[in-house]
Design a protein around this motif. Structure first.
Motif, PDB file in Angstrom:
ATOM      1  N   PRO A 103       0.829  -1.208   0.000  1.00  0.00           N
ATOM      2  CA  PRO A 103       0.000   0.000   0.000  1.00  0.00           C
ATOM      3  C   PRO A 103       0.867   1.265   0.000  1.00  0.00           C
ATOM      4  O   PRO A 103       2.082   1.212   0.177  1.00  0.00           O
ATOM      5  N   THR A 104       0.193   2.399  -0.183  1.00  0.00           N
ATOM      6  CA  THR A 104       0.897   3.652  -0.468  1.00  0.00           C
ATOM      7  C   THR A 104       1.879   4.090   0.614  1.00  0.00           C
ATOM      8  O   THR A 104       1.543   4.157   1.793  1.00  0.00           O
ATOM      9  N   ALA A 105       3.074   4.398   0.191  1.00  0.00           N
ATOM     10  CA  ALA A 105       4.084   5.060   1.024  1.00  0.00           C
ATOM     11  C   ALA A 105       5.182   5.553   0.102  1.00  0.00           C
ATOM     12  O   ALA A 105       5.541   4.870  -0.868  1.00  0.00           O
ATOM     13  N   GLN A 106       5.678   6.744   0.384  1.00  0.00           N
ATOM     14  CA  GLN A 106       6.752   7.326  -0.430  1.00  0.00           C
ATOM     15  C   GLN A 106       7.743   8.029   0.496  1.00  0.00           C
ATOM     16  O   GLN A 106       7.355   8.596   1.520  1.00  0.00           O
ATOM     17  N   TYR A 107       8.982   7.988   0.093  1.00  0.00           N
ATOM     18  CA  TYR A 107      10.034   8.683   0.826  1.00  0.00           C
ATOM     19  C   TYR A 107      10.584   9.772  -0.079  1.00  0.00           C
ATOM     20  O   TYR A 107      11.043   9.503  -1.187  1.00  0.00           O
ATOM     21  N   LEU A 108      10.483  11.007   0.393  1.00  0.00           N
ATOM     22  CA  LEU A 108      10.873  12.151  -0.432  1.00  0.00           C
ATOM     23  C   LEU A 108      12.061  12.889   0.188  1.00  0.00           C
ATOM     24  O   LEU A 108      11.991  13.328   1.342  1.00  0.00           O
ATOM     25  N   GLU A 109      13.124  13.002  -0.596  1.00  0.00           N
ATOM     26  CA  GLU A 109      14.208  13.916  -0.228  1.00  0.00           C
ATOM     27  C   GLU A 109      14.064  15.125  -1.133  1.00  0.00           C
ATOM     28  O   GLU A 109      14.054  14.985  -2.364  1.00  0.00           O
ATOM     29  N   ILE A 110      13.934  16.291  -0.551  1.00  0.00           N
ATOM     30  CA  ILE A 110      13.822  17.512  -1.358  1.00  0.00           C
ATOM     31  C   ILE A 110      14.618  18.596  -0.663  1.00  0.00           C
ATOM     32  O   ILE A 110      14.381  18.917   0.516  1.00  0.00           O
ATOM     33  N   ASN A 111      15.610  19.096  -1.402  1.00  0.00           N
ATOM     34  CA  ASN A 111      16.460  20.186  -0.892  1.00  0.00           C
ATOM     35  C   ASN A 111      17.013  19.856   0.497  1.00  0.00           C
ATOM     36  O   ASN A 111      16.979  20.687   1.414  1.00  0.00           O
ATOM     37  N   ASN A 112      17.442  18.601   0.623  1.00  0.00           N
ATOM     38  CA  ASN A 112      18.060  18.137   1.868  1.00  0.00           C
ATOM     39  C   ASN A 112      17.097  18.025   3.047  1.00  0.00           C
ATOM     40  O   ASN A 112      17.514  18.000   4.199  1.00  0.00           O
TER      41      ASN A 112
ATOM     42  N   HIS B  50      13.858  15.494   4.474  1.00  0.00           N
ATOM     43  CA  HIS B  50      13.487  14.083   4.292  1.00  0.00           C
ATOM     44  C   HIS B  50      12.102  13.834   4.857  1.00  0.00           C
ATOM     45  O   HIS B  50      11.897  13.956   6.078  1.00  0.00           O
ATOM     46  N   PHE B  51      11.176  13.503   3.983  1.00  0.00           N
ATOM     47  CA  PHE B  51       9.787  13.358   4.388  1.00  0.00           C
ATOM     48  C   PHE B  51       9.257  11.970   4.046  1.00  0.00           C
ATOM     49  O   PHE B  51       9.627  11.400   3.017  1.00  0.00           O
ATOM     50  N   LEU B  52       8.371  11.476   4.889  1.00  0.00           N
ATOM     51  CA  LEU B  52       7.627  10.262   4.556  1.00  0.00           C
ATOM     52  C   LEU B  52       6.210  10.691   4.206  1.00  0.00           C
ATOM     53  O   LEU B  52       5.599  11.486   4.934  1.00  0.00           O
ATOM     54  N   ILE B  53       5.702  10.172   3.082  1.00  0.00           N
ATOM     55  CA  ILE B  53       4.353  10.526   2.643  1.00  0.00           C
ATOM     56  C   ILE B  53       3.503   9.253   2.634  1.00  0.00           C
ATOM     57  O   ILE B  53       3.806   8.302   1.927  1.00  0.00           O
ATOM     58  N   ASP B  54       2.484   9.236   3.430  1.00  0.00           N
ATOM     59  CA  ASP B  54       1.620   8.078   3.660  1.00  0.00           C
ATOM     60  C   ASP B  54       2.435   6.909   4.210  1.00  0.00           C
ATOM     61  O   ASP B  54       3.675   6.891   4.122  1.00  0.00           O
ATOM     62  N   CYS B  55       1.712   5.991   4.834  1.00  0.00           N
ATOM     63  CA  CYS B  55       2.434   4.951   5.582  1.00  0.00           C
ATOM     64  C   CYS B  55       1.523   3.738   5.731  1.00  0.00           C
ATOM     65  O   CYS B  55       1.056   3.411   6.816  1.00  0.00           O
ATOM     66  N   GLY B  56       1.245   3.073   4.611  1.00  0.00           N
ATOM     67  CA  GLY B  56       0.412   1.861   4.639  1.00  0.00           C
ATOM     68  C   GLY B  56       1.096   0.738   5.407  1.00  0.00           C
ATOM     69  O   GLY B  56       2.288   0.817   5.731  1.00  0.00           O
ATOM     70  N   GLU B  57       0.326  -0.292   5.706  1.00  0.00           N
ATOM     71  CA  GLU B  57       0.863  -1.439   6.470  1.00  0.00           C
ATOM     72  C   GLU B  57       2.119  -1.996   5.795  1.00  0.00           C
ATOM     73  O   GLU B  57       2.137  -2.204   4.584  1.00  0.00           O
ATOM     74  N   GLY B  58       3.148  -2.203   6.592  1.00  0.00           N
ATOM     75  CA  GLY B  58       4.388  -2.793   6.063  1.00  0.00           C
ATOM     76  C   GLY B  58       5.392  -1.766   5.573  1.00  0.00           C
ATOM     77  O   GLY B  58       6.458  -2.131   5.077  1.00  0.00           O
ATOM     78  N   THR B  59       5.086  -0.476   5.738  1.00  0.00           N
ATOM     79  CA  THR B  59       5.994   0.563   5.229  1.00  0.00           C
ATOM     80  C   THR B  59       7.385   0.456   5.849  1.00  0.00           C
ATOM     81  O   THR B  59       8.394   0.580   5.154  1.00  0.00           O
ATOM     82  N   GLN B  60       7.437   0.195   7.152  1.00  0.00           N
ATOM     83  CA  GLN B  60       8.768   0.169   7.772  1.00  0.00           C
ATOM     84  C   GLN B  60       9.621  -0.964   7.205  1.00  0.00           C
ATOM     85  O   GLN B  60      10.834  -0.832   7.076  1.00  0.00           O
ATOM     86  N   ARG B  61       8.990  -2.056   6.821  1.00  0.00           N
ATOM     87  CA  ARG B  61       9.761  -3.142   6.211  1.00  0.00           C
ATOM     88  C   ARG B  61      10.259  -2.717   4.822  1.00  0.00           C
ATOM     89  O   ARG B  61      11.396  -2.986   4.438  1.00  0.00           O
TER      90      ARG B  61
END
Lengths: 305, 305
Positions: free
Chosen positions: A21-30, A32-43
């Motif tokens: 399910p939805t999860a994204q890791y964004l680095e922008i201009n140094n 660091h953001f996590l966008i959405d965090c569906g089950e299993g994102t940490q894995r």
């Protein structure tokens, strides 16, 4: 200045062995953001070597399970990892209550400062700003209250045009901040050296717009106009436009239309319904309307430098 | 009569790319149970082809995240799959409140009957019984209130010894239920045919004891005595006995001692701490004390027929 977006998960809710399910890791201009965090994102973060400790801000679009059921596991893990830094969670009202109850019941209260920013506005609003980046909400339309997020680099100061500056012996380092700030320099002769001669334009700030989940909603176009990168959900192919309407999701063609009208540089689509075995069809359909369309896939990285 | 245990996850809490928190799928005497439900369990169920719809009873040992954060995702999925059958959840007090709040906040209220059986007793108690199986709690000792579960097949009625029965023309099908119930048969001559001549003993009922998480707690031995299969957590090797005590977990040797004293047939160990790269060491150590020790691994199936 750069964008580095890692897709951690990009499928819709129904679980499958190879769907996330939805999860994204964004680095922008140094930043660091996590966008959405569906089950299993940490894995998925472990799998794709996303550094847990870099993330200080998490943005949740809406409270459907496939977009936030992985949050509590991640927060607990931060506890296990003895996190001490502040962690900021942005998301719809309700996210605080449910998260704190889960932590309480597990007797795993966060020992680090956990700061919730609950959203309720239906208008686009600035919700984060530092010296590098701003984040605005993109009000979406789904079955529950939902926001997308627009991440934009801050305008950088002008760059010094050192070759030109060196023509003027009088100008020294003490003047550099004035020059960067856009000021002209008056020489002792009274000659005015215009700022444009002494500077180079800064690199254009980059922006990334994340839009999931939502039905076709063209009134977001002014907000995401000219974004360098747009993620827009496309749960269905165009043959299921009726079902998309009913479930308040978008089709490939609708996502592509938004990208085209907003004249973004690149479109990423995702949130594919489990009914489709071959996701290349999504790309084919979207590209009929917007050529520079890419498919989200777990582990795929999109870079803009 | 048989036991078929599928390990879905068997690692401790810290997330790793190839680690999965505790979850097991148990088929026993044609009943289908889910035991614990760490984050990502539903995906593991898909991967190992566990039928979602067969499960009507879920047993949660305790409310640490690595044992129940996957529950809410599974319950939501049952909603998406239009489940109508009752689903029973057994677990510590608190599980109902947190689950219902999560469903409410996602606006994904279960349309199927969701029945909670909240546990508070510190004594072993019978919590489930039907015509095939009983389930008792095994009070464990961990940092929070925790139960293991003992699953036991019901004693079957005696089997008919058809060859012997056929010696007596007088005995017909109408007598079979009495014979199965253990009664002797009186012939018209007054001769008594003892039940033992007309029946074969039923197959011994099988039992499975699940014990996680817990420190070394020998007072569970009478409850799990002679179990055919025992899962006992072994978070640490014996070199970390002090850490095991502190965190209220067990070591390999402690798990093996429990198995030996309880004279179980087979021991499975799991819940390995992430600090160990080579889990074969767990097996080596446990086998010094209890030879028939196996390692839990995701996807591994343990069968007893």
């Amino acid at each position: 200045m750069s964008i580095n977006l890692t897709i951690l998960g990009c499928h819709s809710a129904t679980p499958r062995a190879n769907a996330f399910p939805t999860a994204q890791y964004l680095e922008i201009n140094n930043r660091h953001f996590l966008i959405d965090c569906g089950e299993g994102t940490q894995r998925q973060m472990r799998k794709y070597k996303v550094g847990f400790t870099k993330i200080n801000h998490i943005f949740i679009s809406h409270l459907h399970g496939d977009h936030f059921y992985g949050l509590i596991g991640l927060l607990s893990t931060y506890g296990i990892l003895s996190r001490e830094k502040e962690l900021h969670i942005f998301g719809p009202k309700g996210i605080k209550e449910v998260t704190l109850l889960q932590l309480k019941i597990s007797q795993s209260h966060a020992k680090y400062p956990l700061i919730f920013h609950e959203l309720t506005s239906k208008e686009s609003e600035l919700i984060f700003e530092d010296d590098k980046v701003t984040v605005r909400t993109i009000p979406l339309k789904h079955r529950v209250y939902t926001n997308g997020y627009l991440f934009t680099e801050k305008e950088k100061p002008k760059k010094l045009h050192i070759d030109n500056i060196n023509h003027y012996e009088e100008i020294d380092r003490a003047d550099y901040n004035n020059i960067k700030a856009g000021k002209d320099i008056v020489l002792s002769t009274g000659e005015i050296v215009p700022n444009s001669e002494l500077t180079l334009p800064p690199k254009k700030p980059l922006s990334y717009a994340f839009c999931s989940d939502t039905c076709y909603k063209p009134d977001i176009i002014p907000i995401i106009k000219n974004a360098d990168l747009l993620y827009h959900e496309a749960t269905f192919l165009a043959d299921k436009t009726d079902l998309a309407k009913k479930t308040k999701h978008a089709t490939t063609k609708e996502a592509a239309l938004i990208a085209k009208e907003a004249t973004v540089n690149k479109l990423i689509i995702g949130h594919y319904s489990g009914r489709y075995k071959d996701i290349t069809l999504f790309k084919d359909e979207a590209q009929e309307i917007f050529k520079n369309t890419k498919l989200a896939e777990p582990g795929k990285v999109f870079k803009i430098i």
